[in-house]
Design a protein around this motif. Structure first.
Motif, mmCIF file in Angstrom:
data_model
loop_
_atom_site.group_PDB
_atom_site.id
_atom_site.type_symbol
_atom_site.label_atom_id
_atom_site.label_comp_id
_atom_site.label_asym_id
_atom_site.label_seq_id
_atom_site.Cartn_x
_atom_site.Cartn_y
_atom_site.Cartn_z
ATOM 1 N N GLN A 57 -66.922 0.454 -18.869
ATOM 2 C CA GLN A 57 -65.996 -0.344 -19.335
ATOM 3 C C GLN A 57 -66.469 -1.490 -20.182
ATOM 4 N N PHE A 58 -67.614 -2.198 -19.775
ATOM 5 C CA PHE A 58 -68.348 -3.182 -20.207
ATOM 6 C C PHE A 58 -68.910 -2.536 -21.633
ATOM 7 N N ARG A 59 -69.342 -1.413 -21.832
ATOM 8 C CA ARG A 59 -69.860 -0.979 -23.107
ATOM 9 C C ARG A 59 -68.680 -1.124 -24.344
ATOM 10 N N GLU A 63 -68.676 -2.922 -27.447
ATOM 11 C CA GLU A 63 -68.477 -2.511 -28.994
ATOM 12 C C GLU A 63 -67.318 -3.130 -29.749
ATOM 13 N N LEU A 64 -66.368 -3.238 -29.052
ATOM 14 C CA LEU A 64 -64.989 -3.768 -29.746
ATOM 15 C C LEU A 64 -65.154 -5.310 -30.235
ATOM 16 N N LEU A 65 -65.930 -5.995 -29.452
ATOM 17 C CA LEU A 65 -66.451 -7.458 -30.003
ATOM 18 C C LEU A 65 -67.417 -7.190 -31.020
ATOM 19 N N ALA A 66 -68.417 -6.467 -31.151
ATOM 20 C CA ALA A 66 -69.273 -6.306 -32.412
ATOM 21 C C ALA A 66 -68.489 -5.701 -33.671
ATOM 22 N N ILE A 109 -77.085 -2.819 -22.302
ATOM 23 C CA ILE A 109 -75.668 -2.566 -23.268
ATOM 24 C C ILE A 109 -75.750 -3.716 -24.549
ATOM 25 N N LEU A 110 -75.878 -5.085 -24.001
ATOM 26 C CA LEU A 110 -75.752 -6.137 -24.922
ATOM 27 C C LEU A 110 -76.876 -6.029 -26.102
#
Length: 339
Positions: A57-59, A63-66, A109-110
């Motif tokens: 979920q965090f990934r 990815e949406l933020l990026a 992930i970050l």
């Protein structure tokens, strides 16, 4: 973002959000900053931690933020907020408390999606410590099925059969203990944990080495007090000591100035007061964050910046929540559910 993560509905909605995102493209003086709060990122889902995202979920969130937003380190975002040079859809990712999974699960992930983050560390729990609320959760996790009688502690009898039972008991006990004086709360928690035969591990919170690892990876480190007290429950001198100790210990650990601060629990007027914002300024923090819901604008108090937690479990709802949040600047007394 891997296509298999997206449902057909998500694909349709995200496609339709592109023009909406473009409408929220104000920059400079009219730009707004959305600051997200995380605490943990779990390696796998945990039924007793339903509010914490797992790695999958965090990934997709990152990815949406990026893809759709402009992620910035919080210090840069605050500086550009003051200078009125923020890009459109500016967002900063923050973590509170100092859990080891921030390094073990979230950091890779970050780094892979190239999203910066700021980690606010409660220094008293580094190198093997436990926060009181985690002790409650782990005690309730390992108690055998049946009635858990805590009436001798002034609490209730809690049936523990299903996961739902355990979640309900955890929530009720946390609420009852949260605002007790710290010494009384610790006594209650100690009495609670003594009823469980399983010992706590020493790897829940970060080590000093892991804090340095985050810093060396280019992530920001901020202060979060030493023992995570409710600042509003302390005298001014004790509150200032908590804030200053955290700052000094992190600066000694990192060898450089720590410029950002997060209020524990963070509800303005309840968990911290205006005098604590004044202390943050006097201690030469450049900005501080609360858990008041909303986004920051050029008119926001930089020592009481709003934040919010993205609770949504699907990409489309997550995006809608973020975009909706840009519509109004947060006020000091618009509380979120985050801690």
């Amino acid at each position: 973002m891997p296509e298999e993560i997206l449902s057909g509905f998500d694909k349709v909605v995200l496609g339709g959000l592109r023009p909406l995102a473009s409408l929220l493209a104000s920059s400079g003086k009219r730009a707004r900053l959305s600051v997200l709060i995380y605490h943990r990122v779990l390696a796998a889902p945990d039924a007793l931690l339903p509010g914490e995202p797992d790695a999958v979920q965090f990934r997709w969130q990152m990815e949406l933020l990026a893809r759709y937003f402009n992620p910035l380190p919080l210090s840069e975002a605050v500086r550009r907020l003051r200078e009125e040079t923020l890009p459109p859809r500016a967002v900063s990712v923050t973590f509170d408390d100092g859990y080891a999974d921030n390094v073990e699960v979230a950091l890779p992930i970050l780094q892979q999606v190239k999203v910066p983050a700021t980690f606010f560390i409660a220094t008293g729990y580094l190198d093997g410590g436990w926060m009181w609320n985690d002790k409650v959760i782990e005690t309730l996790r390992h108690m055998p099925n049946g009635d858990f009688d805590l009436t001798d502690m002034g609490l209730d009898i809690y049936p523990l059969v299903s996961t739902v039972d355990r979640l309900a008991a955890i929530e009720q006990i946390l609420v009852r203990l949260k605002y007790l004086p710290s010494e009384e709360r610790e006594e209650q928690v100690q009495a609670l944990t003594q009823r469980c035969q399983k010992s706590l591990s020493h790897s829940l919170m970060m080590t000093s080495i892991q804090v340095r690892q985050l810093h060396q990876a280019g992530m920001e480190i901020g202060a979060h007090t030493h023992t995570h007290p409710i600042l509003a429950s302390l005298g001014r001198a004790s509150a200032e000591q908590e804030m200053a100790t955290s700052k000094a210990r992190l600066e000694d650990l990192l060898g450089e100035s720590v410029r950002l601060f997060a209020y524990p629990n963070g509800k303005p007027g309840k968990d911290y007061l205006q005098e604590h914002a004044d202390i943050a300024q006097n201690l030469n923090f450049e900005a501080a964050v609360s858990t008041a819901w909303g986004v920051a604008s050029a008119q926001s108090d930089i020592w009481q910046l709003p934040r919010f937690t993205p609770w949504d479990r699907t990409p489309s709802r997550f995006m809608l929540r973020l975009l909706w949040n840009y519509r109004s600047a947060g006020t000091p007394f618009a509380y979120s559910e985050a801690e």
